[in-house]
Design an enzyme around this catalytic site. Sequence first.
Site, PDB file in Angstrom:
ATOM      1  NE  ARG A 125      -3.832   0.138   2.238  1.00  0.00           N
ATOM      2  CZ  ARG A 125      -4.782  -0.196   3.095  1.00  0.00           C
ATOM      3  NH1 ARG A 125      -4.772   0.307   4.323  1.00  0.00           N
ATOM      4  NH2 ARG A 125      -5.731  -1.036   2.749  1.00  0.00           N
TER       5      ARG A 125
ATOM      6  CD  GLU B 247      -6.749  -6.044  -4.008  1.00  0.00           C
ATOM      7  OE1 GLU B 247      -7.568  -6.934  -3.694  1.00  0.00           O
ATOM      8  OE2 GLU B 247      -6.628  -5.001  -3.345  1.00  0.00           O
TER       9      GLU B 247
ATOM     10  CB  THR C 118      -5.589 -15.593   1.720  1.00  0.00           C
ATOM     11  OG1 THR C 118      -5.877 -16.654   0.801  1.00  0.00           O
ATOM     12  CG2 THR C 118      -4.413 -16.013   2.578  1.00  0.00           C
TER      13      THR C 118
ATOM     14  CG  LEU D 126      -1.247 -17.763  -0.275  1.00  0.00           C
ATOM     15  CD1 LEU D 126      -1.093 -17.182   1.125  1.00  0.00           C
ATOM     16  CD2 LEU D 126      -0.601 -16.828  -1.294  1.00  0.00           C
ATOM     17  N   GLY D 127      -2.706 -21.777  -0.413  1.00  0.00           N
ATOM     18  CA  GLY D 127      -4.035 -22.305  -0.716  1.00  0.00           C
ATOM     19  C   GLY D 127      -4.663 -21.716  -1.965  1.00  0.00           C
ATOM     20  CE1 TYR D 128     -10.431 -21.220  -1.291  1.00  0.00           C
ATOM     21  CE2 TYR D 128      -8.809 -20.277   0.201  1.00  0.00           C
ATOM     22  CZ  TYR D 128     -10.071 -20.802  -0.025  1.00  0.00           C
ATOM     23  OH  TYR D 128     -10.963 -20.902   0.999  1.00  0.00           O
TER      24      TYR D 128
ATOM     25  CE1 TYR E 217     -12.056  -6.004  -4.145  1.00  0.00           C
ATOM     26  CE2 TYR E 217     -10.525  -7.779  -4.673  1.00  0.00           C
ATOM     27  CZ  TYR E 217     -10.857  -6.666  -3.923  1.00  0.00           C
ATOM     28  OH  TYR E 217      -9.982  -6.198  -2.977  1.00  0.00           O
TER      29      TYR E 217
ATOM     30  CG  ASP F  22     -13.535  -6.427  -0.169  1.00  0.00           C
ATOM     31  OD1 ASP F  22     -14.398  -5.670   0.335  1.00  0.00           O
ATOM     32  OD2 ASP F  22     -12.382  -6.528   0.309  1.00  0.00           O
TER      33      ASP F  22
ATOM     34  CB  CYS G 261     -17.755  -2.322   9.693  1.00  0.00           C
ATOM     35  SG  CYS G 261     -19.521  -2.513   9.350  1.00  0.00           S
TER      36      CYS G 261
ATOM     37  CB  CYS H 240     -24.469   3.257  10.206  1.00  0.00           C
ATOM     38  SG  CYS H 240     -24.700   1.491   9.980  1.00  0.00           S
TER      39      CYS H 240
END
Length: 371
Positions: free
Chosen positions: A48, A63, A69, A106-108, A146, A164, A216, A232
Amino acid sequence: MEKSIAPLARCTGLAITGGMPAHSPSADLRTAALLAWYDRSGRDLPWRVKSGRAEPYRVWLSENMLQQTSVEAVKPYFAKFLALWPDVEALAAAEDHAVMTAWAGLGYYARARNLLACARAVARDFNGRFPETEDGLRALPGIGAYTAAAIAAIAFGERAIVIDGNVERVVTRLAAIDTLLPKAKPEIRAVLDGMVPADRPGDFAQALMDLGATLCTPKSPSCQLCPLSDACVARVRGQAAAFPVKPAKKGRKQLQSLAFVALDSQARILLRTRAGKGLLAGMAEVPNVDWSAGAGSLGAAPLQAEWRRLNQPVIHVFTHIDLRMEIAVARLPATAPAPEGMRWVSLERLGDEPLPTLFRKVIEAGLRALR
Protein backbone atom coordinates in the site's frame (compact mmCIF):
# COMPACT_ATOMS: atom_id res chain seq x y z
CA MET A 1 -38.09 3.96 10.67
CA GLU A 2 -38.18 7.39 8.99
CA LYS A 3 -39.06 8.99 12.32
CA SER A 4 -36.12 7.27 14.02
CA ILE A 5 -33.51 8.57 11.59
CA ALA A 6 -35.02 11.90 10.57
CA PRO A 7 -33.09 13.83 13.29
CA LEU A 8 -29.93 12.02 12.19
CA ALA A 9 -30.61 13.04 8.60
CA ARG A 10 -31.03 16.68 9.58
CA CYS A 11 -27.80 16.82 11.55
CA THR A 12 -25.70 14.89 9.01
CA GLY A 13 -27.23 16.09 5.75
CA LEU A 14 -28.65 12.67 4.88
CA ALA A 15 -31.63 12.84 2.58
CA ILE A 16 -34.33 10.24 3.23
CA THR A 17 -35.90 8.37 0.37
CA GLY A 18 -38.00 5.33 1.10
CA GLY A 19 -36.29 4.98 4.48
CA MET A 20 -32.78 4.74 2.98
CA PRO A 21 -29.98 7.28 2.43
CA ALA A 22 -30.14 8.99 -0.95
CA HIS A 23 -27.10 9.30 -3.15
CA SER A 24 -26.62 13.07 -3.18
CA PRO A 25 -24.81 15.71 -1.12
CA SER A 26 -24.95 13.35 1.88
CA ALA A 27 -22.52 11.08 0.09
CA ASP A 28 -19.87 13.80 0.31
CA LEU A 29 -20.22 13.94 4.09
CA ARG A 30 -19.93 10.18 4.46
CA THR A 31 -17.02 10.01 2.05
CA ALA A 32 -15.19 12.87 3.75
CA ALA A 33 -15.62 11.26 7.15
CA LEU A 34 -14.40 7.92 5.86
CA LEU A 35 -11.32 9.37 4.14
CA ALA A 36 -10.42 11.45 7.20
CA TRP A 37 -10.56 8.27 9.29
CA TYR A 38 -8.44 6.42 6.73
CA ASP A 39 -5.80 9.16 6.77
CA ARG A 40 -5.57 8.75 10.55
CA SER A 41 -6.13 5.03 11.01
CA GLY A 42 -5.61 3.18 7.73
CA ARG A 43 -3.45 0.09 7.96
CA ASP A 44 0.18 0.15 6.88
CA LEU A 45 0.54 -2.72 4.43
CA PRO A 46 3.55 -3.74 2.31
CA TRP A 47 1.68 -3.26 -0.96
CA ARG A 48 0.00 0.00 0.00
CA VAL A 49 0.98 3.60 -0.71
CA LYS A 50 -0.81 6.09 1.55
CA SER A 51 -0.08 9.09 -0.68
CA GLY A 52 0.15 8.90 -4.45
CA ARG A 53 -0.44 5.95 -6.78
CA ALA A 54 0.53 2.40 -5.89
CA GLU A 55 2.66 0.32 -8.27
CA PRO A 56 0.26 -1.75 -10.44
CA TYR A 57 2.27 -4.98 -10.14
CA ARG A 58 2.19 -4.83 -6.34
CA VAL A 59 -1.53 -4.09 -6.28
CA TRP A 60 -2.29 -6.93 -8.70
CA LEU A 61 -0.07 -9.40 -6.84
CA SER A 62 -1.49 -8.53 -3.43
CA GLU A 63 -5.10 -8.61 -4.61
CA ASN A 64 -4.62 -12.08 -6.06
CA MET A 65 -3.04 -13.33 -2.86
CA LEU A 66 -5.63 -11.72 -0.60
CA GLN A 67 -8.60 -13.48 -2.17
CA GLN A 68 -10.06 -15.68 0.58
CA THR A 69 -6.84 -15.32 2.58
CA SER A 70 -5.96 -13.15 5.59
CA VAL A 71 -3.61 -10.19 5.42
CA GLU A 72 -1.20 -11.73 7.93
CA ALA A 73 -0.98 -14.96 5.94
CA VAL A 74 -0.26 -13.04 2.74
CA LYS A 75 2.53 -10.76 4.00
CA PRO A 76 5.40 -13.32 3.90
CA TYR A 77 4.28 -14.70 0.54
CA PHE A 78 4.10 -11.21 -0.92
CA ALA A 79 7.63 -10.47 0.26
CA LYS A 80 8.87 -13.81 -1.12
CA PHE A 81 7.36 -13.20 -4.56
CA LEU A 82 8.79 -9.69 -4.77
CA ALA A 83 12.23 -11.00 -3.86
CA LEU A 84 12.05 -13.75 -6.49
CA TRP A 85 10.15 -11.85 -9.20
CA PRO A 86 10.31 -8.05 -8.65
CA ASP A 87 8.17 -7.17 -11.67
CA VAL A 88 5.58 -8.69 -13.95
CA GLU A 89 8.08 -9.54 -16.68
CA ALA A 90 10.25 -11.47 -14.24
CA LEU A 91 7.22 -13.41 -13.07
CA ALA A 92 6.14 -14.07 -16.65
CA ALA A 93 9.53 -15.68 -17.33
CA ALA A 94 9.37 -17.92 -14.25
CA GLU A 95 8.88 -21.67 -14.49
CA ASP A 96 5.47 -22.99 -13.48
CA HIS A 97 7.04 -25.35 -10.95
CA ALA A 98 8.94 -22.52 -9.25
CA VAL A 99 5.84 -20.37 -8.91
CA MET A 100 3.69 -23.21 -7.59
CA THR A 101 6.42 -24.09 -5.08
CA ALA A 102 6.63 -20.47 -3.87
CA TRP A 103 2.84 -20.39 -3.57
CA ALA A 104 2.62 -23.72 -1.70
CA GLY A 105 0.83 -23.32 1.62
CA LEU A 106 -1.14 -20.22 0.61
CA GLY A 107 -4.04 -22.30 -0.72
CA TYR A 108 -6.54 -21.83 -3.53
CA TYR A 109 -3.93 -22.87 -6.06
CA ALA A 110 -5.92 -21.84 -9.12
CA ARG A 111 -4.88 -18.31 -8.16
CA ALA A 112 -1.22 -19.16 -8.78
CA ARG A 113 -2.00 -20.62 -12.19
CA ASN A 114 -4.07 -17.55 -13.08
CA LEU A 115 -1.26 -15.34 -11.82
CA LEU A 116 1.17 -16.88 -14.29
CA ALA A 117 -1.29 -16.74 -17.18
CA CYS A 118 -1.98 -13.06 -16.52
CA ALA A 119 1.70 -12.13 -16.09
CA ARG A 120 2.54 -13.79 -19.40
CA ALA A 121 -0.31 -12.00 -21.16
CA VAL A 122 0.83 -8.62 -19.80
CA ALA A 123 4.44 -9.29 -20.79
CA ARG A 124 3.51 -10.64 -24.21
CA ASP A 125 0.67 -8.35 -25.27
CA PHE A 126 1.28 -5.12 -23.33
CA ASN A 127 5.08 -4.84 -23.13
CA GLY A 128 4.99 -5.51 -19.40
CA ARG A 129 2.55 -2.69 -18.59
CA PHE A 130 -0.87 -3.37 -17.13
CA PRO A 131 -3.86 -1.80 -18.93
CA GLU A 132 -4.92 1.33 -17.07
CA THR A 133 -8.69 0.91 -17.27
CA GLU A 134 -11.12 -1.40 -15.53
CA ASP A 135 -12.33 -2.79 -18.87
CA GLY A 136 -8.81 -3.37 -20.10
CA LEU A 137 -7.82 -5.16 -16.90
CA ARG A 138 -10.97 -7.29 -16.96
CA ALA A 139 -9.92 -8.67 -20.36
CA LEU A 140 -6.77 -10.23 -18.87
CA PRO A 141 -6.82 -13.91 -17.86
CA GLY A 142 -7.57 -14.54 -14.20
CA ILE A 143 -8.77 -10.99 -13.44
CA GLY A 144 -12.40 -10.76 -12.41
CA ALA A 145 -14.67 -7.82 -11.72
CA TYR A 146 -13.42 -7.14 -8.20
CA THR A 147 -9.70 -7.36 -8.99
CA ALA A 148 -10.05 -5.22 -12.12
CA ALA A 149 -11.89 -2.51 -10.20
CA ALA A 150 -9.38 -2.62 -7.33
CA ILE A 151 -6.34 -2.26 -9.59
CA ALA A 152 -8.00 0.45 -11.68
CA ALA A 153 -8.90 2.49 -8.60
CA ILE A 154 -5.80 1.94 -6.45
CA ALA A 155 -3.07 1.90 -9.11
CA PHE A 156 -4.53 4.12 -11.82
CA GLY A 157 -6.98 6.43 -10.04
CA GLU A 158 -9.98 5.38 -12.10
CA ARG A 159 -13.34 6.01 -10.45
CA ALA A 160 -14.13 2.30 -10.19
CA ILE A 161 -16.56 0.72 -7.74
CA VAL A 162 -14.72 -1.88 -5.69
CA ILE A 163 -16.83 -4.46 -3.88
CA ASP A 164 -15.37 -7.24 -1.75
CA GLY A 165 -16.75 -8.98 1.32
CA ASN A 166 -15.71 -6.20 3.69
CA VAL A 167 -17.30 -3.57 1.45
CA GLU A 168 -20.52 -5.59 1.17
CA ARG A 169 -20.77 -5.73 4.94
CA VAL A 170 -20.12 -2.01 5.47
CA VAL A 171 -22.55 -0.85 2.78
CA THR A 172 -25.41 -3.22 3.62
CA ARG A 173 -25.23 -1.92 7.20
CA LEU A 174 -24.83 1.69 6.16
CA ALA A 175 -27.98 1.58 4.01
CA ALA A 176 -29.74 -1.30 5.81
CA ILE A 177 -29.94 -3.31 2.59
CA ASP A 178 -31.87 -6.43 3.52
CA THR A 179 -31.83 -8.09 0.10
CA LEU A 180 -30.18 -11.48 0.22
CA LEU A 181 -26.61 -11.64 -1.07
CA PRO A 182 -25.50 -11.89 -3.83
CA LYS A 183 -28.73 -10.38 -5.21
CA ALA A 184 -28.02 -7.27 -3.15
CA LYS A 185 -24.98 -6.32 -5.23
CA PRO A 186 -26.80 -3.87 -7.56
CA GLU A 187 -28.12 -2.01 -4.49
CA ILE A 188 -24.64 -1.98 -2.95
CA ARG A 189 -23.21 -0.66 -6.21
CA ALA A 190 -25.85 2.08 -6.34
CA VAL A 191 -24.96 3.28 -2.83
CA LEU A 192 -21.25 3.27 -3.64
CA ASP A 193 -21.81 5.11 -6.90
CA GLY A 194 -23.05 8.02 -4.85
CA MET A 195 -19.99 7.91 -2.58
CA VAL A 196 -16.87 7.14 -4.63
CA PRO A 197 -14.91 10.40 -5.02
CA ALA A 198 -13.34 11.30 -8.34
CA ASP A 199 -10.10 12.47 -6.74
CA ARG A 200 -9.33 9.57 -4.32
CA PRO A 201 -11.10 6.42 -5.56
CA GLY A 202 -8.26 4.12 -4.52
CA ASP A 203 -8.05 5.52 -1.00
CA PHE A 204 -11.83 5.30 -0.73
CA ALA A 205 -11.81 1.62 -1.70
CA GLN A 206 -9.02 0.81 0.73
CA ALA A 207 -10.71 2.82 3.47
CA LEU A 208 -13.89 0.74 3.14
CA MET A 209 -11.85 -2.46 3.17
CA ASP A 210 -10.00 -1.34 6.30
CA LEU A 211 -13.23 -0.29 7.98
CA GLY A 212 -14.73 -3.72 7.38
CA ALA A 213 -11.58 -5.50 8.50
CA THR A 214 -11.02 -3.54 11.70
CA LEU A 215 -14.26 -1.95 12.97
CA CYS A 216 -17.28 -3.07 10.94
CA THR A 217 -16.51 -6.72 11.61
CA PRO A 218 -18.93 -9.62 11.09
CA LYS A 219 -19.59 -10.04 14.80
CA SER A 220 -19.65 -7.35 17.47
CA PRO A 221 -18.90 -4.36 15.21
CA SER A 222 -17.27 -1.39 16.96
CA CYS A 223 -19.95 1.13 16.02
CA GLN A 224 -18.83 3.65 18.64
CA LEU A 225 -15.49 4.03 16.82
CA CYS A 226 -16.84 3.99 13.27
CA PRO A 227 -16.54 7.21 11.24
CA LEU A 228 -19.84 6.36 9.50
CA SER A 229 -21.72 5.58 12.68
CA ASP A 230 -24.01 8.63 12.57
CA ALA A 231 -25.00 7.85 8.98
CA CYS A 232 -25.49 4.11 9.45
CA VAL A 233 -29.15 3.07 9.23
CA ALA A 234 -28.50 -0.40 10.64
CA ARG A 235 -26.76 1.09 13.68
CA VAL A 236 -29.63 3.51 14.27
CA ARG A 237 -31.99 0.55 14.26
CA GLY A 238 -29.72 -1.37 16.60
CA GLN A 239 -29.38 -4.09 13.95
CA ALA A 240 -25.83 -3.74 12.64
CA ALA A 241 -24.94 -7.38 13.31
CA ALA A 242 -27.98 -8.51 11.28
CA PHE A 243 -26.39 -7.34 8.02
CA PRO A 244 -25.49 -8.46 5.43
CA VAL A 245 -28.26 -10.97 4.87
CA LYS A 246 -26.77 -14.17 3.50
CA PRO A 247 -28.27 -17.47 2.35
CA ALA A 248 -27.94 -20.38 4.72
CA LYS A 249 -24.59 -22.12 4.38
CA LYS A 250 -24.58 -25.41 2.57
CA GLY A 251 -22.98 -28.27 4.41
CA ARG A 252 -19.51 -29.27 3.25
CA LYS A 253 -18.99 -32.69 1.73
CA GLN A 254 -17.53 -35.25 4.10
CA LEU A 255 -14.81 -37.13 2.22
CA GLN A 256 -12.13 -39.63 3.19
CA SER A 257 -8.91 -40.92 1.69
CA LEU A 258 -5.83 -42.97 2.49
CA ALA A 259 -2.35 -41.55 1.85
CA PHE A 260 0.83 -43.59 1.56
CA VAL A 261 4.07 -42.21 3.02
CA ALA A 262 6.99 -44.34 1.84
CA LEU A 263 10.57 -43.67 2.95
CA ASP A 264 13.37 -45.53 1.18
CA SER A 265 16.90 -46.42 2.34
CA GLN A 266 18.26 -43.16 0.91
CA ALA A 267 15.88 -41.01 2.98
CA ARG A 268 13.64 -40.23 0.03
CA ILE A 269 9.86 -39.81 -0.05
CA LEU A 270 7.66 -41.11 -2.86
CA LEU A 271 5.77 -38.25 -4.55
CA ARG A 272 3.71 -37.64 -7.65
CA THR A 273 2.06 -34.64 -9.32
CA ARG A 274 -1.69 -34.13 -9.24
CA ALA A 275 -3.69 -33.78 -12.42
CA GLY A 276 -3.68 -30.40 -14.16
CA LYS A 277 -7.34 -29.69 -13.38
CA GLY A 278 -9.45 -29.71 -10.26
CA LEU A 279 -8.62 -29.17 -6.59
CA LEU A 280 -4.87 -28.72 -5.91
CA ALA A 281 -4.22 -29.10 -9.65
CA GLY A 282 -0.57 -29.45 -10.60
CA MET A 283 0.63 -29.63 -7.00
CA ALA A 284 2.83 -32.36 -5.51
CA GLU A 285 1.40 -35.08 -3.26
CA VAL A 286 2.17 -38.42 -1.74
CA PRO A 287 0.22 -41.26 -3.41
CA ASN A 288 -3.35 -41.45 -2.10
CA VAL A 289 -6.64 -43.03 -3.08
CA ASP A 290 -9.49 -41.07 -4.65
CA TRP A 291 -11.34 -38.91 -2.17
CA SER A 292 -14.72 -40.47 -1.50
CA ALA A 293 -17.07 -41.60 1.27
CA GLY A 294 -14.64 -44.38 2.25
CA ALA A 295 -10.99 -44.18 3.24
CA GLY A 296 -9.65 -46.97 1.01
CA SER A 297 -7.55 -50.03 1.76
CA LEU A 298 -3.87 -50.97 1.91
CA GLY A 299 -4.43 -52.89 -1.30
CA ALA A 300 -4.23 -49.54 -3.12
CA ALA A 301 -0.60 -49.02 -2.01
CA PRO A 302 1.69 -47.79 -4.81
CA LEU A 303 4.34 -50.47 -4.23
CA GLN A 304 4.98 -53.64 -2.24
CA ALA A 305 6.09 -52.94 1.33
CA GLU A 306 5.16 -53.63 4.94
CA TRP A 307 2.56 -50.90 5.25
CA ARG A 308 1.36 -49.82 8.67
CA ARG A 309 -1.83 -47.85 9.07
CA LEU A 310 -1.66 -45.03 11.63
CA ASN A 311 -4.37 -44.40 14.17
CA GLN A 312 -4.36 -40.61 13.80
CA PRO A 313 -5.72 -39.17 10.51
CA VAL A 314 -5.07 -35.69 9.15
CA ILE A 315 -8.23 -33.56 9.07
CA HIS A 316 -8.17 -30.80 6.48
CA VAL A 317 -10.92 -28.31 5.67
CA PHE A 318 -11.42 -26.90 2.18
CA THR A 319 -14.11 -24.40 1.22
CA HIS A 320 -16.67 -27.07 0.36
CA ILE A 321 -15.01 -30.23 1.67
CA ASP A 322 -14.09 -31.69 5.04
CA LEU A 323 -11.40 -34.26 4.30
CA ARG A 324 -10.34 -37.03 6.66
CA MET A 325 -7.11 -38.48 5.31
CA GLU A 326 -5.82 -41.59 6.97
CA ILE A 327 -2.14 -42.42 6.63
CA ALA A 328 -0.21 -45.60 5.96
CA VAL A 329 3.58 -45.64 6.32
CA ALA A 330 6.33 -47.96 5.16
CA ARG A 331 10.10 -47.93 5.36
CA LEU A 332 11.75 -49.67 2.44
CA PRO A 333 14.91 -51.62 3.37
CA ALA A 334 16.40 -50.98 -0.07
CA THR A 335 15.97 -48.63 -3.00
CA ALA A 336 13.03 -49.50 -5.24
CA PRO A 337 12.19 -48.06 -8.65
CA ALA A 338 9.51 -45.37 -8.47
CA PRO A 339 6.21 -46.56 -9.97
CA GLU A 340 5.17 -44.97 -13.25
CA GLY A 341 4.20 -41.33 -12.83
CA MET A 342 5.90 -41.07 -9.43
CA ARG A 343 9.32 -39.98 -8.22
CA TRP A 344 11.59 -40.31 -5.22
CA VAL A 345 12.45 -36.96 -3.59
CA SER A 346 15.04 -36.58 -0.86
CA LEU A 347 13.89 -35.11 2.42
CA GLU A 348 16.36 -32.27 1.91
CA ARG A 349 14.65 -31.31 -1.37
CA LEU A 350 11.04 -31.39 -0.20
CA GLY A 351 11.16 -27.61 0.11
CA ASP A 352 11.61 -27.42 -3.65
CA GLU A 353 8.35 -29.24 -4.25
CA PRO A 354 4.96 -27.48 -4.60
CA LEU A 355 3.46 -29.34 -1.66
CA PRO A 356 0.14 -27.92 -0.42
CA THR A 357 -0.50 -27.67 3.30
CA LEU A 358 -2.56 -30.87 3.32
CA PHE A 359 0.30 -33.03 2.12
CA ARG A 360 2.88 -31.24 4.20
CA LYS A 361 0.82 -32.27 7.22
CA VAL A 362 0.49 -35.83 5.92
CA ILE A 363 4.25 -36.14 5.36
CA GLU A 364 5.06 -34.69 8.78
CA ALA A 365 2.72 -37.17 10.46
CA GLY A 366 4.14 -40.05 8.45
CA LEU A 367 7.76 -39.16 9.18
CA ARG A 368 7.04 -38.87 12.90
CA ALA A 369 5.66 -42.41 12.83
CA LEU A 370 8.70 -43.70 10.93
CA ARG A 371 11.31 -42.24 13.26
